[in-house]
Design a protein around this motif. Structure first.
Motif, PDB file in Angstrom:
ATOM      1  N   GLU A  88       0.850  -1.159  -0.138  1.00  0.00           N
ATOM      2  CA  GLU A  88       0.138  -0.236   0.230  1.00  0.00           C
ATOM      3  C   GLU A  88       0.763   1.189   0.095  1.00  0.00           C
ATOM      4  O   GLU A  88       1.496   1.287   0.909  1.00  0.00           O
ATOM      5  N   ARG A  89       0.730   2.227  -1.083  1.00  0.00           N
ATOM      6  CA  ARG A  89       1.405   3.245  -0.795  1.00  0.00           C
ATOM      7  C   ARG A  89       1.011   4.348  -0.054  1.00  0.00           C
ATOM      8  O   ARG A  89       1.891   5.245   0.579  1.00  0.00           O
ATOM      9  N   SER A  90      -0.280   4.445   0.501  1.00  0.00           N
ATOM     10  CA  SER A  90      -0.729   5.388   1.396  1.00  0.00           C
ATOM     11  C   SER A  90      -0.897   4.756   2.848  1.00  0.00           C
ATOM     12  O   SER A  90      -1.463   3.805   2.846  1.00  0.00           O
ATOM     13  N   MET A  91      -0.217   5.295   3.710  1.00  0.00           N
ATOM     14  CA  MET A  91       0.215   4.790   4.999  1.00  0.00           C
ATOM     15  C   MET A  91      -0.197   5.838   6.048  1.00  0.00           C
ATOM     16  O   MET A  91      -0.008   7.145   5.730  1.00  0.00           O
ATOM     17  N   GLU A  92      -0.394   5.617   7.405  1.00  0.00           N
ATOM     18  CA  GLU A  92      -0.688   6.743   8.482  1.00  0.00           C
ATOM     19  C   GLU A  92       0.528   7.216   8.889  1.00  0.00           C
ATOM     20  O   GLU A  92       1.335   6.534   9.271  1.00  0.00           O
ATOM     21  N   PRO A  93       0.545   8.398   9.130  1.00  0.00           N
ATOM     22  CA  PRO A  93       1.788   9.140   9.579  1.00  0.00           C
ATOM     23  C   PRO A  93       1.765   9.076  11.016  1.00  0.00           C
ATOM     24  O   PRO A  93       0.738   8.731  11.531  1.00  0.00           O
ATOM     25  N   LEU A  94       2.936   9.369  11.701  1.00  0.00           N
ATOM     26  CA  LEU A  94       2.890   9.333  12.978  1.00  0.00           C
ATOM     27  C   LEU A  94       2.172  10.712  13.725  1.00  0.00           C
ATOM     28  O   LEU A  94       2.094  11.751  12.774  1.00  0.00           O
ATOM     29  N   SER A  95       1.583  10.602  14.926  1.00  0.00           N
ATOM     30  CA  SER A  95       0.854  11.994  15.180  1.00  0.00           C
ATOM     31  C   SER A  95       1.788  12.942  15.885  1.00  0.00           C
ATOM     32  O   SER A  95       2.864  12.682  15.895  1.00  0.00           O
ATOM     33  N   PHE A 106       4.763  -1.498   8.200  1.00  0.00           N
ATOM     34  CA  PHE A 106       5.593  -0.577   8.678  1.00  0.00           C
ATOM     35  C   PHE A 106       6.632   0.032   8.187  1.00  0.00           C
ATOM     36  O   PHE A 106       7.158  -0.728   7.188  1.00  0.00           O
ATOM     37  N   LYS A 107       6.893   1.345   8.367  1.00  0.00           N
ATOM     38  CA  LYS A 107       8.195   1.934   7.683  1.00  0.00           C
ATOM     39  C   LYS A 107       8.634   2.898   8.454  1.00  0.00           C
ATOM     40  O   LYS A 107       8.155   3.489   9.239  1.00  0.00           O
ATOM     41  N   THR A 108       9.889   2.666   8.487  1.00  0.00           N
ATOM     42  CA  THR A 108      10.759   3.183   9.466  1.00  0.00           C
ATOM     43  C   THR A 108      12.199   3.787   9.053  1.00  0.00           C
ATOM     44  O   THR A 108      12.310   3.493   8.010  1.00  0.00           O
ATOM     45  N   GLY A 109      12.846   4.760   9.710  1.00  0.00           N
ATOM     46  CA  GLY A 109      14.208   4.830   9.163  1.00  0.00           C
ATOM     47  C   GLY A 109      14.246   6.455   9.138  1.00  0.00           C
ATOM     48  O   GLY A 109      13.526   7.446   9.139  1.00  0.00           O
ATOM     49  N   SER A 110      15.806   6.804   9.087  1.00  0.00           N
ATOM     50  CA  SER A 110      16.036   8.382   8.920  1.00  0.00           C
ATOM     51  C   SER A 110      16.714   8.647   7.812  1.00  0.00           C
ATOM     52  O   SER A 110      16.111   9.027   6.525  1.00  0.00           O
TER      53      SER A 110
END
Length: 488
Positions: free
Chosen positions: A344-351, A413-417
């Motif tokens: 899924e290309r569209s995901m929920e961002p952090l608050s 999940f997507k993480t990283g800097s």
């Protein structure tokens, strides 16, 4: 049909002797070349002791080849080894998760190959290697494994496949082969041309042992005072480095192929040192898409298949799809190879609460580094400031990159800097979840969640600072896995 017990190919003996020589080349040069004819007693003792060791190892290699036998009987591999102390090992073929084949230059010269069956066990019990066998024998072993697995499936569903069905199952679809442009892009993205620097440094040190390069450095310094000579030298070095990078990349990725049939995914690569990896689609536990900083700038990505079994030699990256795919091509290929998976290309961002907690969360590394600077040299205080700015910059980048999504059977999940990692798995493939809340997270209504998937080693993935409501939904979602659980 059961078969007679077999040994590996006799060329297993020189193959192992070559590995022995390669692993001890330093000691051979030191003892028998640089110290040839030495009159020192301790050196003579070392030479004799090492010679005894080599004779013992060569004898062991011959005996190991002679006593090692394998046999496939009733869908099970039986292996016996040992002369005085006999060892017996049995591996049911249905326990095999992945198949890896590797053909080094040595194998190619003598028309041989190596084949490894990877199981779901850890340690030495996790693989069944056939290091030196004929190409024909490798194909026979793979066919025996395929026939055994097909017969198990037929027994489970009580259906006998027709020849047309079997042909459709084994028909391969080629999804990707690199073009010349792909190889060129990979050579620059992988920075393989930089590998020439340590090679030149090693060559310099080697020549310095035989030639007095220090006297030559003075003459070279006078020559390099001329600007046009310096320009030519730099240009030549860049051309050589780029050419080296392109050639080394082509040797590794020039014969790359990603294909699949109805049941398996196949990855093949290598020009001189060929390797191939085959995994049943049902054994894929998760998919991971990673991007380094350079790949993010160029819009490239690497796709890794996380499987239940071991994936063999880590240096070969056998379970990695072509590591320089465009992001869209990487997403599309996952859906082509594994129709059950959809990125899924569209995901929920952090608050915004997640941003606040990341700015307030103390950095113990920075505190320790600052304390050390104050203790040893307070004049270096600016290093502490630079480190603090760097830490918070990475936190902001990680906050902006982090995403999460729970949709149907899938969690993402997507993480990283600087670099990012996108993880996708099905509920039925998750063996355990983690939901944790620190005291600070409780104040902001946040939590950390994670999944654990079968792999060797076990694969952990987590994301921090998601809303507690999502953590509750994640826990409820996992509890529903009993309705769709798959046993392997």
């Amino acid at each position: 049909m059961d078969e007679q017990a077999k040994r590996l190919h006799p060329f297993k003996i020189p193959f192992e002797m070559g590995k022995l020589l390669k692993g001890n080349i330093f000691f051979i040069i030191m003892l028998y070349i640089l110290n040839f004819g030495s009159e020192k007693m301790y050196m003579k003792l070392l030479q004799i002791a090492f010679l005894i060791y080599l004779v013992w190892r060569v004898s062991s290699i011959i005996l190991e080849w002679y006593t090692y036998k394998y046999q496939i009987k009733e869908g099970t591999i039986h292996i016996t080894s040992g002369l005085i102390s006999k060892s017996y090992r049995t591996i049911p073929l249905h326990k095999v998760q992945n198949i890896q084949r590797r053909t080094t230059v040595f194998h190619r010269i003598f028309k041989l190959t190596s084949l490894t069956f990877e199981t779901g066990n850890s340690g030495d019990e996790g693989s069944v290697p056939f290091e030196v066998i004929s190409q024909k024998e490798a194909e026979r072993l793979e066919q025996t494994y395929s026939s055994s697995h097909d017969s198990i499936l037929d027994a489970e569903v009580y259906v006998e496949r027709s020849s047309a069905d079997l042909e459709s199952v084994t028909k391969k679809t080629i999804h990707f082969t690199p073009t010349t442009r792909d190889v060129l892009k990979a050579s620059f993205t992988s920075l393989s041309f930089l590998a020439l620097i340590p090679i030149l440094a090693t060559l310099y040190n080697t020549l310095d042992d035989f030639i007095d390069l220090r006297n030559a450095e003075g003459y070279a310094a006078q020559v390099l005072d001329t600007w046009w000579i310096v320009t030519i030298a730099i240009t030549a070095f860049i051309c050589i480095a780029v050419t080296f990078g392109i050639v080394s990349t082509f040797v590794k990725y020039g014969k790359y192929e990603i294909s699949s049939d109805q049941e398996r995914i196949h990855i093949r690569k290598g020009i001189l040192d060929e390797s191939s990896f085959s995994i049943r689609k049902e054994k894929v536990q998760a998919v991971e898409i990673t991007q380094s900083m350079i790949k993010r700038m160029l819009g490239l990505a690497e796709v890794k298949l996380i499987s239940a079994g071991s994936t063999g030699d880590e240096e070969l990256d056998t379970n990695v799809l072509y590591p320089f795919l465009s992001v869209e091509r990487a997403y599309g290929m996952i859906e082509e190879i594994l129709p059950a998976y959809k990125v899924e290309r569209s995901m929920e961002p952090l608050s915004k609460q997640a941003f606040k907690i990341r700015m307030l969360r103390p950095s113990f590394f920075w505190l320790l580094a600052t304390a050390a600077i104050c203790f040893f040299d307070i004049a270096l205080w600016y290093i502490s400031l630079i480190l603090l700015v760097l830490i918070y910059t990475l936190r902001i980048l990680d906050y902006k990159s982090s995403r999460y999504l729970l949709k149907g059977e899938f969690v993402q999940f997507k993480t990283g800097s600087l670099g990012t990692s996108l993880f996708l798995t099905k509920r039925s493939k998750v063996i355990q979840i983690e939901v944790k809340r620190s005291k600070l997270q409780k104040v902001f209504g946040l939590a950390s969640i994670g999944t654990i998937n079968r792999s060797i080693p076990v694969h952990h993935t987590k994301i921090r600072d998601v809303p507690v409501e999502y953590a509750d939904d994640f826990h409820t979602w996992y509890l529903g896995r009993t309705q769709h659980i798959q046993t392997e």
